[in-house]
Design a protein around this motif. Structure first.
Motif, PDB file in Angstrom:
ATOM      1  N   ASP A 271       0.964  -1.046   0.073  1.00 55.45           N
ATOM      2  CA  ASP A 271       0.083   0.018  -0.328  1.00 55.45           C
ATOM      3  C   ASP A 271       0.467   1.576  -0.045  1.00 55.45           C
ATOM      4  O   ASP A 271       0.732   2.203   0.117  1.00 55.45           O
ATOM      5  CB  ASP A 271      -0.864  -0.184   1.263  1.00 55.45           C
ATOM      6  N   GLN A 276       4.660   0.769  -5.020  1.00 58.92           N
ATOM      7  CA  GLN A 276       4.023   0.233  -5.965  1.00 58.92           C
ATOM      8  C   GLN A 276       4.730   1.398  -7.176  1.00 58.92           C
ATOM      9  O   GLN A 276       4.524   1.085  -7.811  1.00 58.92           O
ATOM     10  CB  GLN A 276       2.867   1.407  -5.838  1.00 58.92           C
ATOM     11  N   ARG A 542      -3.775  -1.008  -6.916  1.00 55.91           N
ATOM     12  CA  ARG A 542      -3.975  -1.990  -6.390  1.00 55.91           C
ATOM     13  C   ARG A 542      -4.566  -3.259  -5.932  1.00 55.91           C
ATOM     14  O   ARG A 542      -4.077  -4.394  -5.773  1.00 55.91           O
ATOM     15  CB  ARG A 542      -3.305  -0.929  -5.007  1.00 55.91           C
TER      16      ARG A 542
END
Ligand SMILES: CCCCC/C=C\C/C=C\C/C=C\C/C=C\C/C=C\CCC(=O)SCCNC(=O)CCNC(=O)[C@H](O)C(C)(C)COP(=O)(O)OP(=O)(O)OC[C@H]1O[C@@H](n2cnc3c(N)ncnc32)[C@H](O)[C@@H]1OP(=O)(O)O
Ligand SMILES: Cc1cc2nc3c(=O)[nH]c(=O)nc-3n(C[C@H](O)[C@H](O)[C@H](O)COP(=O)(O)OP(=O)(O)OC[C@H]3O[C@@H](n4cnc5c(N)ncnc54)[C@H](O)[C@@H]3O)c2cc1C
Length: 609
Positions: A271, A276, A542
């Motif tokens: 997260d 990412q 995600r």
């Protein structure tokens, strides 16, 4: 395993695989899958991917009839012996000689210097009975350059090297295990004779009288085997990248660090936007390389059919595409695997994460089948030629078709106004086209300032490689977009792939911002809109990231990674793995009485004093 055990075990696996291929039987595509699951480099790779194709591509009909049945049944085992101790990239610089002797109607193969020893060919060191050898052809004292020859190396009864041949393994390579399953070898000839009909004579010939008959087709067809393997290496890059990304994505969903208030649950590391930003472009690359690999396979099949019909027009483009994409995808994949290791923190450094071995076995792909920089320079030459022909009436085609719109691309300004515009395929493509063309034209302009073109080329090598990479990235982005425009079953799937496509493109813009800004392909405001859009795409990917790596359909056995387990049960399994280590066989380690105890006792004695 020791090197010897590893080597023998690879022989066992290879022979078992060959048995399965015949017994089941398996198609060519299925056999390739089996090779992936075998997951170890071995002599079969070189036999099937290089030795057999070299004979198919460069042999006459009679030669094919004689050698291919033997090779197809594996009654002979072959390798591809081109590289020498002194020369690999510079194929024209090879030193091994093949001198025609009209008296005996034979070629005399000889290694005149130490640097002329063959060095590196896989399967050569211990396994191969035969090889396609590349050597300088000499007739009547005249050097005709490098040609291919089929050469028997070992006795078919007891496997001993034939008289006049010195042969062996070149030694341990990078990593524990990894590419050490392969017997990369050395080979020296001492005036070793082969019959004249063992020169691969589809392209050029030597007659009984010793007359050299040059090829009436491009001599570069001799390099055809390398073109074929480079094409397969692009698809393999996707497989290796997907494997690393699968491990890092699953583990990033399991791993938690920080973020809890009052002892509550911590944040999954996936997260974090930084995670990412490092991980999702690699996930996107795994998909992108798969699609460009599919397209390259089509291109290669197309050029092969054309060559069979004596149409050589698309050969330069096929060479440039296979060379450039092999280079770009393997460099990105090697870097990507290492990034995945870091994305897994300390545990990524454990052997049982699966990442160290994957890296060690994968990284030579940046070197074999052509050093990645040397290959991009081939693309650069192709681009410079294409730019020099602009305006000559010969319209660029295929992957350089965009250069035909040079007038527009050199002066256009990007019309991106808001972040969502970065999801417009035409706008994204034009940005990449403008950047690639402007970099190529800038190199061509700088080259033209040199009186001597070759000297100019040498001076500008670094810029030329960057221009070549920009062109290759454009190809990958454009093939991803074409894929999206084709039929994809399921709207949800299409949306996910669309997100990945734009993550791939926008992360390249971010990474190579200097190129895009300095060529005025975008403004700094447009760059920041691209970043904004990228962040939004990360948020959309995600929730599906784990599903997107599950889609690769790798079994736990194939992944070989405690961190990348499908069930996410990482911590207990890390313990299990640790306890399997031979160091944990005993509580007190071997060496305690010899080294540790005397040391501690000595301290105790001095403390008492
Ligand atoms: C962990 C997951 C992995 C999963 C793996 C699972 C399964 C794997 C399954 C299968 C495995 C598949 C594959 C693997 C198999 C084997 C791989 C293992 C080992 C690799 C074996 C090797 O490395 S073999 C040796 C390879 N060697 C090289 O690549 C040498 C590189 N050098 C060259 O290619 C050339 O010398 C050169 C291109 C750099 C320069 O050549 P030169 O003759 O000097 O040419 P130039 O003067 O520069 O150019 C002349 C002219 O020719 C054109 N040209 C050059 N090459 C080609 C070509 N190949 N085709 C067509 N045309 C070519 C060039 O563009 C010039 O054109 P112009 O005159 O028009 O400008
Ligand atoms: C695991 C493995 C398996 C292999 N298997 C085989 C095989 O089966 N058969 C076979 O024949 N060969 C094989 N090879 C050899 C391989 O093909 C060569 O190593 C490769 O082509 C690179 O050539 P080189 O080693 O001569 O590198 P070099 O050309 O010596 O490269 C050294 C450095 O010089 C730079 N460089 C070289 N030329 C230029 C230039 N013109 N401009 C700018 N920079 C330059 C390169 O970028 C690199 O940084 C294998 C190699 C490996 C690692």
């Amino acid at each position: 395993m020791t090197r010897k055990e590893l080597f023998k075990n690879t022989l066992r696996k290879s022979v078992h695989a060959w048995k399965l291929i015949n017994e089941l039987p398996l198609s060519d595509d299925e056999s390739l899958m089996l090779r992936h699951f075998m997951d170890q480099p071995g002599f079969l790779d070189l036999h099937w991917r290089m030795f057999v194709p070299a004979i198919k591509g460069q042999g006459t009909e009679e030669q094919k009839q004689k050698w291919l049945p033997l090779a197809n049944k594996m009654q002979i085992i072959g390798c591809y012996a081109q590289t020498e101790l002194g020369h690999g990239s510079n194929v024209q610089g090879l030193e091994t000689t093949a001198t025609f002797d009209p008296q005996t109607d034979q070629f005399i193969l000889h290694s005149p210097t130490q640097t002329s020893s063959k060095w590196w060919p896989g399967g050569l060191g211990k396994v191969s009975t035969h090889a396609v050898i590349y050597a300088r052809l000499i007739t009547d004292g005249k050097d005709h350059g490098v040609h291919g020859f089929i050469v028997q190396l070992r006795n078919m009864d007891d496997h001993s090297p034939l008289p006049g041949i010195t042969i062996g393994d070149i030694g341990v390579k990078f990593g524990n295990g990894a590419y050490n399953s392969m017997d990369n070898g050395f080979l020296m000839f001492d005036k070793f004779c082969i019959p004249r009909d063992q020169m691969l004579m589809r392209l050029s010939k030597v007659t009984r009288e010793g007359k050299y008959v040059p090829s009436d087709v491009p001599r570069q067809l001799m390099y055809g085997t390398m073109v074929s393997v480079r094409q397969t290496i692009v698809s393999n890059a996707s497989i290796a990248m997907a494997r690393a990304v699968c491990i890092a994505t699953r583990y990033s969903a399991v791993r938690r660090q920080f973020g809890s208030q009052n002892g509550g649950i911590e944040t999954q590391v996936i997260d974090y936007k930084t995670q990412q930003n490092r991980l999702f472009p690699l996930l996107a690359s795994a998909y992108a390389f798969r699609f460009v690999g599919e397209w390259l396979k089509w291109l290669y099949t197309d050029v092969t059919q054309r060559l069979e019909a004596s149409d050589f027009a698309t050969l330069p483009e096929a060479h440039a595409c296979t060379a450039g994409l092999k280079s770009m995808t393997t460099s990105a994949t090697s870097d990507g695997i290492e990034e995945c290791r870091k994305l897994c923190g300390g545990h990524g450094y454990l052997w049982c994460s699966g990442l160290p071995e994957l890296f060690a076995v994968y990284v030579p792909a940046c070197t074999y089948e052509g050093d990645n920089v040397v290959l991009q320079l081939q693309v650069a030459r192709f681009l410079m030629k294409t730019v020099s022909q602009l305006g000559s009436g010969k319209a660029p085609a295929g992957t350089t078709a965009y250069m035909g719109r040079a007038k527009h691309l050199l002066q256009c300004r990007s019309s991106i106004r808001k972040a969502e515009d970065w999801l417009n395929p035409a706008m994204v493509l034009e940005t990449f086209e403008a950047r690639a063309l402007r970099m190529a034209v800038s190199c061509a302009n700088n080259l033209s300032k040199f009186e001597n073109q070759e000297q100019g080329f040498s001076e500008l090598l670094a810029d030329l490689v960057e221009a070549a990479i920009a062109h290759c990235q454009l190809i990958v982005v454009s093939k991803f977009i074409v894929k999206l425009e084709g039929e994809i079953k399921g709207k949800g799937v299409k949306n996910q792939l669309k997100n990945l496509c734009y993550i791939y493109a926008l992360h390249l813009i971010h990474k190579h911002l200097g190129d895009f800004l300095s060529t005025n392909s975008i403004t700094s405001e447009q760059a920041s809109l691209a970043n904004h859009q990228l962040r939004s795409l990360y948020t959309q990917v995600r929730p599906n990231a784990v599903a997107l790596v599950d889609a690769f359909d790798y079994t736990d056995h194939y992944l070989g990674s405690v961190l990348g387990r499908y069930d996410g049960n990482v911590y207990p399994k890390l313990f299990e793995e640790a306890l399997k280590d031979p160091l944990n066989d005993t509580v007190v380690p071997d060496g305690y009485h010899e080294y540790i105890r005397p040391l501690i006792k000595q301290h105790l004695r001095s403390a008492r004093l």
